[in-house]
Structure formats: C-alpha cells, structure tokens
Design an enzyme around this catalytic site. Structure first.
Site, PDB file in Angstrom:
ATOM      1  N   GLU A  93     -24.714 -28.374 -15.178  1.00  0.00           N
ATOM      2  CA  GLU A  93     -24.357 -28.878 -16.504  1.00  0.00           C
ATOM      3  C   GLU A  93     -25.334 -28.348 -17.553  1.00  0.00           C
ATOM      4  O   GLU A  93     -26.484 -28.048 -17.241  1.00  0.00           O
ATOM      5  CB  GLU A  93     -24.415 -30.412 -16.500  1.00  0.00           C
ATOM      6  CG  GLU A  93     -23.374 -31.036 -15.578  1.00  0.00           C
ATOM      7  CD  GLU A  93     -23.417 -32.564 -15.540  1.00  0.00           C
ATOM      8  OE1 GLU A  93     -22.408 -33.151 -15.160  1.00  0.00           O
ATOM      9  OE2 GLU A  93     -24.454 -33.175 -15.856  1.00  0.00           O
ATOM     10  N   CYS A 106     -29.463 -27.584 -24.262  1.00  0.00           N
ATOM     11  CA  CYS A 106     -30.301 -27.983 -23.140  1.00  0.00           C
ATOM     12  C   CYS A 106     -29.740 -27.290 -21.896  1.00  0.00           C
ATOM     13  O   CYS A 106     -28.611 -27.564 -21.488  1.00  0.00           O
ATOM     14  CB  CYS A 106     -30.258 -29.507 -23.001  1.00  0.00           C
ATOM     15  SG  CYS A 106     -31.170 -30.108 -21.584  1.00  0.00           S
ATOM     16  N   CYS A 113     -32.248 -30.486  -7.904  1.00  0.00           N
ATOM     17  CA  CYS A 113     -33.688 -30.359  -8.161  1.00  0.00           C
ATOM     18  C   CYS A 113     -34.468 -30.922  -6.968  1.00  0.00           C
ATOM     19  O   CYS A 113     -34.126 -31.980  -6.458  1.00  0.00           O
ATOM     20  CB  CYS A 113     -34.055 -31.111  -9.429  1.00  0.00           C
ATOM     21  SG  CYS A 113     -35.797 -30.941  -9.839  1.00  0.00           S
ATOM     22  N   CYS A 117     -37.746 -36.877  -9.378  1.00  0.00           N
ATOM     23  CA  CYS A 117     -38.343 -37.890 -10.255  1.00  0.00           C
ATOM     24  C   CYS A 117     -37.497 -39.163 -10.165  1.00  0.00           C
ATOM     25  O   CYS A 117     -36.254 -39.100 -10.185  1.00  0.00           O
ATOM     26  CB  CYS A 117     -38.397 -37.402 -11.693  1.00  0.00           C
ATOM     27  SG  CYS A 117     -39.435 -35.941 -11.873  1.00  0.00           S
ATOM     28  N   CYS A 120     -34.678 -39.968 -12.743  1.00  0.00           N
ATOM     29  CA  CYS A 120     -33.766 -38.883 -13.120  1.00  0.00           C
ATOM     30  C   CYS A 120     -32.599 -38.781 -12.151  1.00  0.00           C
ATOM     31  O   CYS A 120     -32.785 -38.709 -10.936  1.00  0.00           O
ATOM     32  CB  CYS A 120     -34.545 -37.570 -13.141  1.00  0.00           C
ATOM     33  SG  CYS A 120     -33.495 -36.128 -13.296  1.00  0.00           S
ATOM     34  N   GLY A 160     -33.037 -29.327 -12.931  1.00  0.00           N
ATOM     35  CA  GLY A 160     -34.009 -28.444 -12.292  1.00  0.00           C
ATOM     36  C   GLY A 160     -35.375 -28.456 -12.935  1.00  0.00           C
ATOM     37  O   GLY A 160     -35.537 -28.859 -14.089  1.00  0.00           O
ATOM     38  N   GLU A 161     -36.367 -28.032 -12.171  1.00  0.00           N
ATOM     39  CA  GLU A 161     -37.752 -27.916 -12.651  1.00  0.00           C
ATOM     40  C   GLU A 161     -37.991 -26.439 -12.977  1.00  0.00           C
ATOM     41  O   GLU A 161     -38.099 -25.603 -12.069  1.00  0.00           O
ATOM     42  CB  GLU A 161     -38.710 -28.418 -11.558  1.00  0.00           C
ATOM     43  CG  GLU A 161     -40.157 -27.989 -11.703  1.00  0.00           C
ATOM     44  CD  GLU A 161     -40.792 -28.314 -13.046  1.00  0.00           C
ATOM     45  OE1 GLU A 161     -40.826 -29.496 -13.441  1.00  0.00           O
ATOM     46  OE2 GLU A 161     -41.267 -27.365 -13.715  1.00  0.00           O
ATOM     47  N   SER A 192     -39.987 -27.138 -20.302  1.00  0.00           N
ATOM     48  CA  SER A 192     -40.542 -28.456 -19.982  1.00  0.00           C
ATOM     49  C   SER A 192     -40.777 -28.563 -18.474  1.00  0.00           C
ATOM     50  O   SER A 192     -39.887 -28.288 -17.683  1.00  0.00           O
ATOM     51  CB  SER A 192     -39.540 -29.526 -20.432  1.00  0.00           C
ATOM     52  OG  SER A 192     -39.960 -30.780 -19.991  1.00  0.00           O
ATOM     53  N   SER A 215     -43.722 -33.299 -19.010  1.00  0.00           N
ATOM     54  CA  SER A 215     -43.056 -34.573 -18.845  1.00  0.00           C
ATOM     55  C   SER A 215     -44.069 -35.536 -18.209  1.00  0.00           C
ATOM     56  O   SER A 215     -44.270 -35.537 -17.016  1.00  0.00           O
ATOM     57  CB  SER A 215     -41.859 -34.317 -17.923  1.00  0.00           C
ATOM     58  OG  SER A 215     -41.028 -35.405 -17.927  1.00  0.00           O
ATOM     59  N   LEU A 216     -44.717 -36.336 -19.045  1.00  0.00           N
ATOM     60  CA  LEU A 216     -45.867 -37.140 -18.602  1.00  0.00           C
ATOM     61  C   LEU A 216     -45.420 -38.511 -18.071  1.00  0.00           C
ATOM     62  O   LEU A 216     -45.672 -38.858 -16.914  1.00  0.00           O
ATOM     63  CB  LEU A 216     -46.839 -37.300 -19.787  1.00  0.00           C
ATOM     64  CG  LEU A 216     -48.093 -38.116 -19.533  1.00  0.00           C
ATOM     65  CD1 LEU A 216     -48.981 -37.438 -18.507  1.00  0.00           C
ATOM     66  CD2 LEU A 216     -48.868 -38.330 -20.846  1.00  0.00           C
ATOM     67  N   ASN A 291     -33.032 -43.787 -20.848  1.00  0.00           N
ATOM     68  CA  ASN A 291     -31.573 -43.935 -20.828  1.00  0.00           C
ATOM     69  C   ASN A 291     -31.148 -44.471 -19.472  1.00  0.00           C
ATOM     70  O   ASN A 291     -31.318 -43.784 -18.470  1.00  0.00           O
ATOM     71  CB  ASN A 291     -30.912 -42.571 -21.043  1.00  0.00           C
ATOM     72  CG  ASN A 291     -31.345 -41.947 -22.346  1.00  0.00           C
ATOM     73  OD1 ASN A 291     -31.257 -42.570 -23.388  1.00  0.00           O
ATOM     74  ND2 ASN A 291     -31.869 -40.745 -22.282  1.00  0.00           N
ATOM     75  N   CYS A 334     -31.184 -37.323 -21.701  1.00  0.00           N
ATOM     76  CA  CYS A 334     -32.297 -37.015 -20.800  1.00  0.00           C
ATOM     77  C   CYS A 334     -32.243 -37.845 -19.535  1.00  0.00           C
ATOM     78  O   CYS A 334     -32.108 -39.057 -19.593  1.00  0.00           O
ATOM     79  CB  CYS A 334     -33.609 -37.316 -21.490  1.00  0.00           C
ATOM     80  SG  CYS A 334     -34.063 -36.037 -22.600  1.00  0.00           S
TER      81      CYS A 334
HETATM   82  S1  SF4 Z   1     -36.783 -34.883 -14.370  1.00  0.00           S
HETATM   83 FE1  SF4 Z   1     -36.604 -32.667 -14.119  1.00  0.00          FE
HETATM   84  S2  SF4 Z   1     -38.078 -32.215 -12.473  1.00  0.00           S
HETATM   85 FE2  SF4 Z   1     -37.702 -34.405 -12.339  1.00  0.00          FE
HETATM   86  S3  SF4 Z   1     -36.000 -34.602 -10.857  1.00  0.00           S
HETATM   87 FE3  SF4 Z   1     -35.082 -34.521 -12.917  1.00  0.00          FE
HETATM   88  S4  SF4 Z   1     -34.574 -32.383 -13.184  1.00  0.00           S
HETATM   89 FE4  SF4 Z   1     -36.060 -32.473 -11.509  1.00  0.00          FE
END
Ligand code: SF4
Length: 345
Positions: A93, A106, A113, A117, A120, A160-161, A192, A215-216, A291, A334
């Site tokens: 996406e 974006c 990923c 996280c 997420c 993804g990272e 990011s 991303s802290l 969110n 996000c």
């Molecule tokens: S925030 Fe980014 S790095 Fe963390 S799981 Fe989601 S997509 Fe992956």
C-alpha cells in the site's frame, strides 16, 4: 538474454546496460527520462527512439512494475490509499495526502515488515520481502499518473523498515531526487527508521541530503522495549549516540517522531524525560496522536491529554509539532497499513 526489468536502475547502471546490449551510452539518458520523468510504462511510448531500437528493447526488457489494484478514498479528507499488485502476486500500500499546496506520498519499502513494532498493523503481517528500487519508484509514478498531480514531498513511512532495505531505498530516493528524474528536493524526501543503528552510521558517513526521521515513541527503555523490539538490541543510549553522530557529521537536524499513546507515554514525566534526552541534539519533535486500529489494544489520547503533554513540553529547547494523521477512515494513517483482504497478499 533473459528479459530484465530495468526500472530501478540508476543512470550509471542504465548506461552500462545500454552498452552491454551494444547501443550508444547516450540512449541511457533518453530511456532514464522516459521512465522516471514521464513515467511511461512501455518502450513503445519512447517516441524519440527509433522503431527498431524500441522493438529491440521490448524484446530484452520491460519497464513496468506495479498495477493499481484498489483505491480507497477518504470521505473526511482528500487522502487516497492505493493497493498495488506486484508482479509476483504480492501486494503493498501507499498513501496520497493533500494539505494546501503540499502533496505528500507515503511509500512502502517492503512487503510486510520484520521489525514488528507493537503499535503497527504492518508488523502483524510478518515479512515477505524487500521491494526493489523500481517497485518503490513505481508507486510514485502510478499515483502521480492516476491523480494527474505531482508530488511535492515523499515520506518513506509506509510498509517496511527503510533502513533494512537500505540500498534500494537510497537508490529510489536518488532517482526521485535526480535532475533527469522527478527533481524532488532532497529536503522534501524523508526517510524514517525505527532505529537501525549501523544504517544510521552509514547514512551519516555517505553524506546523503535526504532528511532523517527517527521513530522514537518512548521516553524510557522499558516503554521502547515494548513498542519497538529493535530497542532490545539497541537501547536508547545507543540510539541517541548514533543520532548525535549523524547530526554532528551531517550538520543537519533530525526529526523524532513520538506516537502519543493514551496512558502509556503521555505523562508529565515522559515530557520531562524527552526534554532531557533530546535537549542536546539539533532536532524537531513531531507528536503523532496514536491511531487506533482493530488489531491492537493501544488507545488514542484525548485532546486534553495531548494539550497537556504539549504544555509540558513548552520549555523544550527544540521545536515541537503535532501531526494529525490523514486518511483515518480508510486505515491509511500512521501505523494502520495492513493488507486487510487476505486474497490480496
Ligand atoms: S512501524 Fe515501521 S518498522 Fe515498525 S513494524 Fe511498522 S512498518 Fe515495520
């Protein structure tokens, strides 16, 4: 020669390929422009190449990567979330967002990923594979064509990272930034990361002008261990040292993103710890109210909580901004990207 997809090649790589197939290197610039500036999807459309060359290229290679599968249009703002089909049947996406004259895309960098996280939705999908540079660039080209609008800003904050797919992301960003490509200013391209320390060092050493965001999301290791598993390997002090290394070397400011979660990281003590932790780093702090999504338990903070948190940050020596997510109603905000229809995975 096997058919090759040349979308994603940089200009020097394209020059090599053109030479390899026995054509003069200046053709590379023409092909590059057609692919990345004008976004054509076949050699046939490259009208300043001779018919015989177009035929030869079409037999050897292709330039098209993704197909638009579904568009999800927000009813509350102008955001559109795109579901793209990849040539191997996978899906990713990307999100189109409008704010005044600013058009931000974006983009995704992976299918799924591996970082996982806790806040997420993408992490729940697990990791399938990295996207190629061509697949990353193609998200932008297809959205621009579909919207008939040019993007002004790019954020690598989709699925993804980015720093675990470093080479392809830097390649894609460089193509989008290039003069013969989309000419999007480097300062308008944000990469990011959840905090992949070796890649932050590499990014600093290579001197890229793209913007770096971290991303802290936490003011203590205990919080960050829960939210961002890479913290178990690289705790906050290590992350801060890497970021300081970056800001010292690059002389650039970094953006910290802080997803504000109700009753988790939204107290006055969190604000105080953030001021202490980030006070010595040239930075901006971007607060993103969490969110909610249907998969996870974390909750969105109330407006009051958010305002109190901002008040507590009033004394901070760095800029503090709030980012209101777009596309909430289409799960495009996000942390919400997730291929909901299993048949599309
Ligand atoms: S925030 Fe980014 S790095 Fe963390 S799981 Fe989601 S997509 Fe992956």
């Amino acid at each position: 020669m096997d058919e090759k997809n040349i979308k994603g090649l940089t200009l020097p790589e394209l020059e090599n390929w053109v030479a390899e197939i026995g054509e003069s290197p200046f053709r590379a610039k023409q092909i590059y422009r057609w692919m990345y500036q004008r976004g054509v999807r076949s050699f046939e459309e490259m009208s300043d190449l001779s018919k015989s060359l177009r035929n030869k290229l079409a037999q050897m290679a292709s330039v098209s990567m993704l197909q638009i599968d579904t568009r999800f249009r927000s009813k509350t703002d102008q955001s559109v979330k795109y579901l793209f089909r990849l040539s191997d049947g996978n899906a990713v996406e990307a999100v189109y967002m409008v704010e005044g004259k600013r058009i931000t895309l974006c983009l995704s960098t992976m299918v799924g990923c591996p970082v996982g996280c806790a806040y997420c939705a993408t992490g729940i999908m697990g990791f399938k594979r990295n996207l190629t540079a061509g697949e990353i660039v193609d998200q932008l080209l297809l959205i621009q064509q579909d919207q008939q609008k040019k993007a002004t800003n790019i954020v690598f904050m989709g699925m993804g990272e980015p720093f675990l797919n470093y080479d392809n992301v830097i390649k894609a960003a460089s193509i989008l930034n290039s003069e013969l490509g989309q000419e999007i200013a480097a300062r308008r391209i944000i990469i990011s990361t959840a905090g992949i320390i070796p890649a932050i060092h590499r990014f600093a050493d290579e001197g890229h002008r793209f913007k770096l965001a971290i991303s802290l999301n936490a003011s203590t290791d205990a919080q960050r261990d829960e939210l961002v598993p890479v913290n178990l390997k690289h705790p906050l002090w290590e992350l801060m040292a890497a970021v300081k290394y970056y800001t010292d070397r690059s002389k650039r400011r970094v953006t910290f993103e802080y997803i504000l979660i109700k009753d988790f990281n939204d107290t006055p003590q969190d604000a105080r710890r953030l001021i202490k932790m980030l006070g010595q780093i040239p930075c901006k702090l971007n607060i993103i109210p969490y969110n909610q999504n249907e998969f996870l338990l974390y909750k969105t903070p109330s407006e009051d909580k958010l305002n109190n948190f901002l008040k507590d940050l009033y004394q901070a020596p760095f800029a503090v901004t709030v980012r209101r997510s777009k596309g909430l109603d289409i799960a495009a905000a996000c942390g919400q990207l997730y291929i909901r229809d299993k048949s599309k995975i």
